[in-house]
Design a protein around this motif. Structure first.
Motif, PDB file in Angstrom:
ATOM      1  N   ALA A  50       0.887  -1.292   0.103  1.00  0.00           N
ATOM      2  CA  ALA A  50       0.063  -0.045  -0.272  1.00  0.00           C
ATOM      3  C   ALA A  50       0.968   1.046   0.099  1.00  0.00           C
ATOM      4  CB  ALA A  50      -1.033  -0.031   1.159  1.00  0.00           C
ATOM      5  N   ALA A  51       2.254   1.124   0.676  1.00  0.00           N
ATOM      6  CA  ALA A  51       2.922   2.250   0.664  1.00  0.00           C
ATOM      7  C   ALA A  51       3.728   2.276  -0.694  1.00  0.00           C
ATOM      8  CB  ALA A  51       4.019   2.169   1.674  1.00  0.00           C
ATOM      9  N   GLY A  52       3.639   1.629  -1.566  1.00  0.00           N
ATOM     10  CA  GLY A  52       4.180   1.517  -2.946  1.00  0.00           C
ATOM     11  C   GLY A  52       5.614   0.721  -3.141  1.00  0.00           C
ATOM     12  N   ALA A  53       5.635  -0.344  -2.176  1.00  0.00           N
ATOM     13  CA  ALA A  53       6.809  -1.067  -2.239  1.00  0.00           C
ATOM     14  C   ALA A  53       6.370  -2.045  -3.229  1.00  0.00           C
ATOM     15  CB  ALA A  53       6.927  -1.955  -0.989  1.00  0.00           C
ATOM     16  N   THR A  54       7.503  -2.218  -4.210  1.00  0.00           N
ATOM     17  CA  THR A  54       7.262  -3.410  -5.181  1.00  0.00           C
ATOM     18  C   THR A  54       7.410  -4.842  -4.742  1.00  0.00           C
ATOM     19  OG1 THR A  54       9.687  -3.529  -5.795  1.00  0.00           O
ATOM     20  CG2 THR A  54       8.238  -1.788  -6.806  1.00  0.00           C
ATOM     21  N   TRP A  55       6.870  -5.719  -5.656  1.00  0.00           N
ATOM     22  CA  TRP A  55       7.352  -7.267  -5.205  1.00  0.00           C
ATOM     23  C   TRP A  55       8.821  -7.676  -5.259  1.00  0.00           C
ATOM     24  CZ3 TRP A  55       3.998  -9.780  -2.493  1.00  0.00           C
ATOM     25  CH2 TRP A  55       2.692  -9.522  -2.479  1.00  0.00           C
ATOM     26  N   GLY A  59      10.417  -9.106  -2.290  1.00  0.00           N
ATOM     27  CA  GLY A  59      11.088 -10.478  -2.506  1.00  0.00           C
ATOM     28  C   GLY A  59      12.679 -10.301  -2.084  1.00  0.00           C
ATOM     29  N   ALA A  60      13.302  -9.146  -2.496  1.00  0.00           N
ATOM     30  CA  ALA A  60      14.817  -9.153  -1.885  1.00  0.00           C
ATOM     31  C   ALA A  60      14.891  -9.268  -0.601  1.00  0.00           C
ATOM     32  CB  ALA A  60      15.451  -7.633  -2.544  1.00  0.00           C
ATOM     33  N   LEU A  61      14.172  -8.888   0.237  1.00  0.00           N
ATOM     34  CA  LEU A  61      14.087  -8.857   1.758  1.00  0.00           C
ATOM     35  C   LEU A  61      14.102 -10.549   2.156  1.00  0.00           C
ATOM     36  CD1 LEU A  61      11.760  -6.426   2.830  1.00  0.00           C
ATOM     37  CD2 LEU A  61      14.436  -6.341   2.970  1.00  0.00           C
ATOM     38  N   TYR A  62      13.493 -11.280   1.277  1.00  0.00           N
ATOM     39  CA  TYR A  62      13.524 -12.808   1.381  1.00  0.00           C
ATOM     40  C   TYR A  62      14.514 -13.714   0.738  1.00  0.00           C
ATOM     41  CZ  TYR A  62       9.375 -11.699   4.312  1.00  0.00           C
ATOM     42  OH  TYR A  62       8.538 -11.335   5.374  1.00  0.00           O
ATOM     43  N   GLY A  63      15.269 -12.981  -0.119  1.00  0.00           N
ATOM     44  CA  GLY A  63      16.186 -13.742  -0.950  1.00  0.00           C
ATOM     45  C   GLY A  63      15.258 -14.385  -2.134  1.00  0.00           C
ATOM     46  N   LEU A  64      14.090 -13.778  -2.567  1.00  0.00           N
ATOM     47  CA  LEU A  64      13.220 -14.392  -3.615  1.00  0.00           C
ATOM     48  C   LEU A  64      13.089 -13.478  -4.821  1.00  0.00           C
ATOM     49  CD1 LEU A  64      10.102 -15.025  -1.134  1.00  0.00           C
ATOM     50  CD2 LEU A  64      12.058 -16.679  -2.314  1.00  0.00           C
ATOM     51  N   LYS A  66      10.812 -11.597  -7.681  1.00  0.00           N
ATOM     52  CA  LYS A  66       9.614 -10.915  -7.745  1.00  0.00           C
ATOM     53  C   LYS A  66       8.324 -11.780  -7.732  1.00  0.00           C
ATOM     54  CE  LYS A  66       6.373  -8.367 -11.187  1.00  0.00           C
ATOM     55  NZ  LYS A  66       6.593  -7.712 -12.236  1.00  0.00           N
ATOM     56  N   GLN A  67       8.553 -12.855  -8.620  1.00  0.00           N
ATOM     57  CA  GLN A  67       7.542 -14.000  -8.945  1.00  0.00           C
ATOM     58  C   GLN A  67       7.497 -14.858  -7.616  1.00  0.00           C
ATOM     59  OE1 GLN A  67       9.899 -13.548 -11.027  1.00  0.00           O
ATOM     60  NE2 GLN A  67       8.624 -12.378 -12.650  1.00  0.00           N
ATOM     61  N   GLY A  68       8.467 -15.023  -7.066  1.00  0.00           N
ATOM     62  CA  GLY A  68       8.688 -15.895  -5.654  1.00  0.00           C
ATOM     63  C   GLY A  68       8.052 -15.109  -4.394  1.00  0.00           C
TER      64      GLY A  68
END
Length: 81
Positions: A50-55, A59-64, A66-68
């Motif tokens: 909602a704040a505008g973060a992209t998938w 994903g980068a925070l989880y080592g994933l 965008k699709q993951g």
């Protein structure tokens, strides 16, 4: 600010749970904590989106990829990168 962060408080709570001598009580406490943290995680993902973060950034925070991240947390119609 050491020891006052939410992560430090969580670490202390985990250590308290770890010291419970009854394995079934400890297991139940861990299960309930996991469920609450999963709910908090889902809310945080929704808030980030909602704040505008992209998938991709989530994903980068989880080592994933965008699709993951989309697969893990669900997708909603929104054209972002």
């Amino acid at each position: 600010m050491s020891g006052k962060s939410p992560t430090a408080a969580l670490d202390r709570a985990v250590e308290t749970l770890r010291r419970d001598p009854d394995p079934l009580t400890r297991l139940d406490s861990v299960r309930r904590a996991r469920e609450r943290l999963e709910q908090l995680e889902a809310e945080a993902v929704r808030d980030a989106r909602a704040a505008g973060a992209t998938w991709k950034s989530i994903g980068a925070l989880y080592g994933l990829s965008k699709q993951g991240a989309q697969q893990r947390f669900g997708t909603e119609p929104r054209g972002d990168g």
